[in-house]
Design a protein around this motif. Sequence first.
Motif, PDB file in Angstrom:
ATOM      1  N   GLU A  20      -8.705 -26.524 -25.347  1.00 11.76           N
ATOM      2  CA  GLU A  20      -7.726 -26.265 -26.400  1.00 11.76           C
ATOM      3  C   GLU A  20      -6.326 -26.098 -25.817  1.00 11.76           C
ATOM      4  O   GLU A  20      -5.338 -26.575 -26.390  1.00 11.76           O
ATOM      5  CB  GLU A  20      -8.122 -25.007 -27.176  1.00 11.76           C
ATOM      6  N   THR A  21      -6.241 -25.432 -24.683  1.00 17.95           N
ATOM      7  CA  THR A  21      -4.938 -25.186 -24.066  1.00 17.95           C
ATOM      8  C   THR A  21      -4.396 -26.431 -23.382  1.00 17.95           C
ATOM      9  O   THR A  21      -3.206 -26.748 -23.469  1.00 17.95           O
ATOM     10  CB  THR A  21      -5.047 -24.043 -23.045  1.00 17.95           C
ATOM     11  N   LEU A  22      -5.268 -27.148 -22.680  1.00 18.64           N
ATOM     12  CA  LEU A  22      -4.841 -28.354 -21.967  1.00 18.64           C
ATOM     13  C   LEU A  22      -4.528 -29.487 -22.936  1.00 18.64           C
ATOM     14  O   LEU A  22      -3.644 -30.307 -22.682  1.00 18.64           O
ATOM     15  CB  LEU A  22      -5.943 -28.783 -20.991  1.00 18.64           C
ATOM     16  N   ALA A  23      -5.246 -29.545 -24.055  1.00 11.85           N
ATOM     17  CA  ALA A  23      -5.030 -30.533 -25.124  1.00 11.85           C
ATOM     18  C   ALA A  23      -4.947 -31.958 -24.606  1.00 11.85           C
ATOM     19  O   ALA A  23      -3.920 -32.627 -24.744  1.00 11.85           O
ATOM     20  CB  ALA A  23      -3.762 -30.184 -25.909  1.00 11.85           C
ATOM     21  N   PRO A  24      -6.022 -32.479 -23.987  1.00  8.01           N
ATOM     22  CA  PRO A  24      -5.984 -33.839 -23.420  1.00  8.01           C
ATOM     23  C   PRO A  24      -5.683 -34.890 -24.489  1.00  8.01           C
ATOM     24  O   PRO A  24      -6.179 -34.819 -25.620  1.00  8.01           O
ATOM     25  CB  PRO A  24      -7.405 -34.024 -22.858  1.00  8.01           C
ATOM     26  N   LYS A  25      -4.869 -35.883 -24.111  1.00 10.09           N
ATOM     27  CA  LYS A  25      -4.505 -36.985 -25.003  1.00 10.09           C
ATOM     28  C   LYS A  25      -4.695 -38.313 -24.297  1.00 10.09           C
ATOM     29  O   LYS A  25      -4.616 -38.396 -23.061  1.00 10.09           O
ATOM     30  CB  LYS A  25      -3.054 -36.836 -25.468  1.00 10.09           C
ATOM     31  N   ALA A  26      -4.927 -39.346 -25.059  1.00 15.37           N
ATOM     32  CA  ALA A  26      -5.140 -40.682 -24.506  1.00 15.37           C
ATOM     33  C   ALA A  26      -3.927 -41.113 -23.678  1.00 15.37           C
ATOM     34  O   ALA A  26      -2.779 -40.883 -24.077  1.00 15.37           O
ATOM     35  CB  ALA A  26      -5.390 -41.680 -25.630  1.00 15.37           C
ATOM     36  N   GLY A  27      -4.209 -41.719 -22.536  1.00 14.41           N
ATOM     37  CA  GLY A  27      -3.143 -42.245 -21.689  1.00 14.41           C
ATOM     38  C   GLY A  27      -2.533 -41.232 -20.743  1.00 14.41           C
ATOM     39  O   GLY A  27      -1.722 -41.601 -19.882  1.00 14.41           O
ATOM     40  N   GLU A  28      -2.889 -39.964 -20.880  1.00 15.19           N
ATOM     41  CA  GLU A  28      -2.296 -38.943 -20.012  1.00 15.19           C
ATOM     42  C   GLU A  28      -3.091 -38.796 -18.716  1.00 15.19           C
ATOM     43  O   GLU A  28      -4.227 -39.258 -18.594  1.00 15.19           O
ATOM     44  CB  GLU A  28      -2.209 -37.609 -20.749  1.00 15.19           C
ATOM     45  N   GLU A  93      -1.663 -41.191  -4.578  1.00 13.47           N
ATOM     46  CA  GLU A  93      -2.410 -41.923  -5.599  1.00 13.47           C
ATOM     47  C   GLU A  93      -1.553 -42.394  -6.769  1.00 13.47           C
ATOM     48  O   GLU A  93      -1.856 -43.411  -7.403  1.00 13.47           O
ATOM     49  CB  GLU A  93      -3.548 -41.040  -6.141  1.00 13.47           C
ATOM     50  N   LEU A  94      -0.486 -41.649  -7.062  1.00 11.18           N
ATOM     51  CA  LEU A  94       0.365 -41.956  -8.216  1.00 11.18           C
ATOM     52  C   LEU A  94       1.829 -41.908  -7.793  1.00 11.18           C
ATOM     53  O   LEU A  94       2.586 -41.038  -8.248  1.00 11.18           O
ATOM     54  CB  LEU A  94       0.112 -40.948  -9.344  1.00 11.18           C
ATOM     55  N   PRO A  95       2.250 -42.786  -6.890  1.00  8.08           N
ATOM     56  CA  PRO A  95       3.607 -42.719  -6.335  1.00  8.08           C
ATOM     57  C   PRO A  95       4.675 -42.685  -7.420  1.00  8.08           C
ATOM     58  O   PRO A  95       4.652 -43.488  -8.352  1.00  8.08           O
ATOM     59  CB  PRO A  95       3.716 -43.999  -5.504  1.00  8.08           C
ATOM     60  N   GLY A  96       5.576 -41.722  -7.307  1.00  5.79           N
ATOM     61  CA  GLY A  96       6.698 -41.631  -8.225  1.00  5.79           C
ATOM     62  C   GLY A  96       6.367 -41.089  -9.603  1.00  5.79           C
ATOM     63  O   GLY A  96       7.238 -41.043 -10.469  1.00  5.79           O
ATOM     64  N   GLN A  97       5.120 -40.648  -9.816  1.00  3.77           N
ATOM     65  CA  GLN A  97       4.729 -40.159 -11.135  1.00  3.77           C
ATOM     66  C   GLN A  97       4.554 -38.643 -11.148  1.00  3.77           C
ATOM     67  O   GLN A  97       4.348 -38.014 -10.110  1.00  3.77           O
ATOM     68  CB  GLN A  97       3.403 -40.803 -11.568  1.00  3.77           C
ATOM     69  N   GLN A  98       4.650 -38.084 -12.331  1.00  2.00           N
ATOM     70  CA  GLN A  98       4.275 -36.699 -12.574  1.00  2.00           C
ATOM     71  C   GLN A  98       3.079 -36.691 -13.513  1.00  2.00           C
ATOM     72  O   GLN A  98       2.721 -37.722 -14.088  1.00  2.00           O
ATOM     73  CB  GLN A  98       5.447 -35.908 -13.154  1.00  2.00           C
ATOM     74  N   VAL A  99       2.450 -35.528 -13.674  1.00  2.00           N
ATOM     75  CA  VAL A  99       1.207 -35.461 -14.441  1.00  2.00           C
ATOM     76  C   VAL A  99       1.383 -34.614 -15.694  1.00  2.00           C
ATOM     77  O   VAL A  99       2.360 -33.874 -15.835  1.00  2.00           O
ATOM     78  CB  VAL A  99       0.053 -34.909 -13.583  1.00  2.00           C
ATOM     79  N   ASP A 100       0.412 -34.750 -16.598  1.00  2.00           N
ATOM     80  CA  ASP A 100       0.493 -34.083 -17.895  1.00  2.00           C
ATOM     81  C   ASP A 100      -0.210 -32.735 -17.933  1.00  2.00           C
ATOM     82  O   ASP A 100      -0.011 -31.961 -18.869  1.00  2.00           O
ATOM     83  CB  ASP A 100      -0.108 -34.990 -18.965  1.00  2.00           C
TER      84      ASP A 100
END
Length: 334
Positions: A20-28, A93-100
């Motif tokens: 509920e807190t993390l609230a995963p969404k498609a594409g994240e 693994e994800l150069p130049g990216q941040q995470v959700d």
Amino acid sequence: MGPADKHPRHIPVLISEVLETLAPKAGEIYIDGTFGAGGYTRAILEKADCSVLALDRDPNAIRGAAPLIAQFGRRLKIIETPFSQMEDAVGAELPGQQVDGVVLDIGVSSMQLDDAERGFSFQSDGPLDMRMSSSGMSAADFLNTADEEDIANVIYEFGEEHRSRAIARAIVKRRVDAPFSRTLELADVVSRVFHGRKVDGRHPATRTFQALRIFVNDELGELTTGLAAAERILKPGGRLVVVSFHSLEDRIVKKFLTERSGKTAGASRHQPPELIKSADPSFRLVNSRPLTPSKGELEVNPRSRSARLRAAIRLDAAAWPLDTGATGLSQHRR
């Protein structure tokens, strides 16, 4: 059979509250910094068509991840590394990216506790190891070589054990005859200090084993470093969810999130006041008080009784200056 297969009844703690807190969404993209038996990772991937980068420093956990990798394919990547190194893992693994989102379940896992060969438990005999990874100093190494004062300080600081001096004295006396190598040897020595009596309804060696495990794995240092790393890799609007199990961990998480949300004016003694004064809030608290297991969860999973969940949402402000000195041994002596 991998570790996950050996523990089909593994129950992720506070899983409904985490989702509920993390609230995963498609594409994240999410980081599960403490993969363990994969409970959080599985739930996140089943909740939405998202991706998870899962981390664990325990090689047994990595080997046990094969079924989940087969099930979720490219949506799941597993890396053998401590969560304190999540920034490096994301960079690779994800150069130049941040995470959700980042989720952390702090402390020893059920599968580690239940495996006598890992040496985490005083309930069954096994090597006095306690290492979460496959390298570094074991608990036996420390007890057989450290000074009595250092042993007492570790047991007091990380176990909050007020009989730490007496326990350390008994340990040093016992190792003269034979070095420690087994968990029940240590449990027996500690029990004798308490004349076999329980402490607060628990086995008298509980706090000593906790202290050694935290010390051997630098768990509080890992937590401090990991929280700062999560702050740097989360994008604005990203969620940080941390589940901890005892006061030392929860204190660090509470202090970190409270300061980063601008709720306190007090600066850390490890940072120049001018840096703290200029730092804008980098998080917004989701819950001012920690979430705890429901009565129903406690009935199903008694081990969840001490769990505390704290969470926050990343704001636009820059990450705060690093503060890595807050978890070392204090000057207390017992």
